[in-house]
Scaffold this motif. Sequence first.
Motif, short mmCIF file in Angstrom:
data_model
loop_
_atom_site.label_atom_id
_atom_site.label_comp_id
_atom_site.label_asym_id
_atom_site.label_seq_id
_atom_site.Cartn_x
_atom_site.Cartn_y
_atom_site.Cartn_z
N TRP A 156 3.74 43.43 56.64
CA TRP A 156 3.01 43.36 57.91
C TRP A 156 2.00 42.22 57.91
CZ3 TRP A 156 5.19 46.35 61.42
CH2 TRP A 156 5.87 47.49 61.01
N ALA A 157 2.06 41.35 56.89
CA ALA A 157 1.14 40.21 56.86
C ALA A 157 1.36 39.34 58.10
CB ALA A 157 1.35 39.40 55.59
N PRO A 158 0.32 38.67 58.58
CA PRO A 158 0.46 37.83 59.78
C PRO A 158 1.25 36.57 59.49
CG PRO A 158 -1.72 37.56 58.85
CD PRO A 158 -1.05 38.65 58.06
N GLY A 159 1.65 35.90 60.55
CA GLY A 159 2.35 34.63 60.43
C GLY A 159 1.46 33.48 60.82
N THR A 160 1.97 32.27 60.64
CA THR A 160 1.18 31.09 60.98
C THR A 160 0.92 31.00 62.49
OG1 THR A 160 3.27 29.85 60.91
CG2 THR A 160 1.85 29.74 58.97
N ASP A 161 1.74 31.65 63.31
CA ASP A 161 1.43 31.69 64.74
C ASP A 161 0.13 32.44 65.00
OD1 ASP A 161 3.64 30.24 65.39
OD2 ASP A 161 4.83 31.95 66.09
N ASP A 162 -0.24 33.34 64.08
CA ASP A 162 -1.45 34.15 64.25
C ASP A 162 -2.67 33.51 63.58
OD1 ASP A 162 0.04 36.31 65.49
OD2 ASP A 162 0.80 36.77 63.49
N VAL A 163 -2.48 32.98 62.37
CA VAL A 163 -3.64 32.51 61.59
C VAL A 163 -3.73 31.00 61.50
CG1 VAL A 163 -3.68 34.63 60.22
CG2 VAL A 163 -2.36 32.66 59.40
N GLY A 164 -2.73 30.28 62.01
CA GLY A 164 -2.76 28.83 61.93
C GLY A 164 -2.03 28.32 60.70
N GLU A 165 -1.94 27.02 60.59
CA GLU A 165 -1.20 26.41 59.48
C GLU A 165 -2.00 26.55 58.19
OE1 GLU A 165 1.63 25.86 60.63
OE2 GLU A 165 0.92 25.98 62.69
N LEU A 166 -1.28 26.66 57.07
CA LEU A 166 -1.91 26.88 55.76
C LEU A 166 -2.26 25.57 55.06
CD1 LEU A 166 0.30 29.77 54.34
CD2 LEU A 166 -1.98 29.94 55.34
N GLY A 167 -1.71 24.45 55.51
CA GLY A 167 -1.90 23.20 54.79
C GLY A 167 -0.88 23.08 53.67
N PRO A 168 -1.01 22.09 52.79
CA PRO A 168 -0.04 21.92 51.70
C PRO A 168 0.15 23.21 50.92
CG PRO A 168 -1.52 20.05 51.78
CD PRO A 168 -2.06 21.05 52.76
N LEU A 169 1.40 23.54 50.62
CA LEU A 169 1.72 24.81 49.98
C LEU A 169 1.97 24.61 48.49
CD1 LEU A 169 4.24 26.23 52.63
CD2 LEU A 169 1.77 26.65 52.45
N ALA A 170 1.44 25.54 47.71
CA ALA A 170 1.75 25.54 46.28
C ALA A 170 3.12 26.14 46.03
CB ALA A 170 0.69 26.33 45.51
N ALA A 171 3.52 27.09 46.89
CA ALA A 171 4.81 27.76 46.70
C ALA A 171 5.21 28.46 47.99
CB ALA A 171 4.70 28.79 45.57
N VAL A 172 6.47 28.82 48.07
CA VAL A 172 6.96 29.71 49.13
C VAL A 172 7.69 30.87 48.46
CG1 VAL A 172 7.14 27.95 50.92
CG2 VAL A 172 9.08 28.36 49.42
N VAL A 173 7.51 32.06 49.05
CA VAL A 173 8.06 33.29 48.48
C VAL A 173 8.83 34.02 49.56
CG1 VAL A 173 7.49 35.48 47.36
CG2 VAL A 173 6.08 33.46 46.92
N PRO A 174 10.12 34.30 49.36
CA PRO A 174 10.84 35.12 50.34
C PRO A 174 10.35 36.56 50.26
CG PRO A 174 12.24 34.67 48.46
CD PRO A 174 10.98 33.88 48.24
N ALA A 175 10.22 37.21 51.40
CA ALA A 175 9.69 38.57 51.42
C ALA A 175 10.17 39.30 52.66
CB ALA A 175 8.16 38.54 51.40
N GLU A 176 10.25 40.60 52.55
CA GLU A 176 10.60 41.42 53.71
C GLU A 176 9.50 41.30 54.76
OE1 GLU A 176 12.18 45.91 54.08
OE2 GLU A 176 10.05 45.78 53.57
N ARG A 177 9.93 41.15 56.01
CA ARG A 177 8.97 41.06 57.11
C ARG A 177 9.34 42.08 58.18
NH1 ARG A 177 7.26 35.55 60.51
NH2 ARG A 177 5.29 36.39 61.29
N ARG A 178 8.35 42.81 58.66
CA ARG A 178 8.61 43.89 59.60
C ARG A 178 7.85 43.68 60.91
NH1 ARG A 178 8.06 49.35 55.84
NH2 ARG A 178 9.69 48.82 54.33
N THR A 179 8.46 44.17 61.96
CA THR A 179 7.79 44.29 63.25
C THR A 179 7.92 45.75 63.67
OG1 THR A 179 9.77 43.84 64.58
CG2 THR A 179 8.51 41.93 63.81
#
Length: 450
Positions: A91-114
């Motif tokens: 249920w973590a928010p997305g970048t549409d909600d919190v804005g861009e994160l800037g340069p990323l150290a990593a990306v992690v695939p994860a289950e996302r729910r609505t």
Amino acid sequence: MTSLHDRLADLAEHAPAGAPPDASSGDDLWQRGRRYGRRRRLETLTLTLVLLAAVGSLVGALLPATTYDVGPADAQAGLRLPDRLQVPSPWAPGTDDVGELGPLAAVVPAERRTWSSTSTGVAGVSTDGDYAFLDLPGLSSGRGLQEGARVALSADGRHVAYPLAGTPAGEPNRMDGDTFVGVAIYDTVTGEVDRHQVETEHGIDVSGLVWAGDTLWLQYGQWDQAADEGAETGTGSDYLLYTWPLGQRPRRFDGPRPDLLPQAGLPTRVVAPGARLEVYDGDGTALSRVLRPDVRPESAAVLNPSGTRVAVLGDPDGDPGTRSSDASPLLAGVVPAGPDVDVTTEPVDDVRADDIWGWRDDWTVVVRAYSANALLSVDVNTGATERLVRLPQDGSSSEVVVAQDALAAPTFSAPDAPYVLDPRLRLALVVLGVLLAGLGIVLWRRRGRV
């Protein structure tokens, strides 16, 4: 509402005339008064607990939604490597909600729910250890992200490349759950998305996405037929290699070895066909070096940043005729000068690993060890080993992507991924809080009438 004063006056008017009550009657009145006082105190305590429960339910429901915060995007933010990677809340928010994160150290695939669906999402991890799902237009929403082409993170963490899901001109091929019709590049600072749409009848099969410096190398072919989701086999054709420099358009690559992708993160085009490494110039058009390790590696050999050392994984059981799932011995060798050289490798102490992820510097290689569920840094001169990053515990570690530049960056103690309450439970807590508050009001009014 009758007040206590009115009740006392009414009792006085209707009191019996005559002799005063005897001692036993006075004692009974005293006991009744004490029981009344105890009841009032119990009612007050109950009312207080009800109101506290109501307030606690409301705070518990609303607080997780108001405390989730991420740092502002900064194009100049230096990469840092978190000492652990986690799977964020679905249920973590997305970048549409919190804005861009800037340069990323990593990306992690994860289950996302609505409220109504569950899908596979991609969470970005910022240089501060913040997590948010990347709201990428056209991102595969299900099995396609897991079994199709993976996302690719540029070495500096600034750009994410991913297959673009969409609708082809004819009947779609849904073998991967979604039909891909192109490739897109997302800017983690500005949020801009650059799309490369491909004319396709049934969809394209994206077989590889690799960053080499500021150029995305992509390989894809055309599906020859339509297919339903879950189909076991399919045929494709016209598998070609393309280069996509940032700010330009993709173009077909017709140079040497036009069928082989480069290794990720290197400024030059380094490919590892079979048991040798071929090193090309920056645009991949001229072969400059050929390196031949003295073993046929279990995985692609990896060249260090200066090109002076190579690391490979050897045969885990020593029998080239059999396959083993055991961890492989780590081998390393010094690369002699010259355009066409043989490289002698030696075991790095007794270190065993399952994958090589890259180099931290010219003498420290980064490997993944399934037994430790971690990325380890290994000094190829001494064999000294140190845990660099603890990987997620839920089995998704094989799909984690770390920016190559982050492997060489300072590490920091990563905070816990924020806990986000299921909004359905949050709604239930709000309803419970309202009901408890209503019960408290009823008890208060009853208390006033006594």
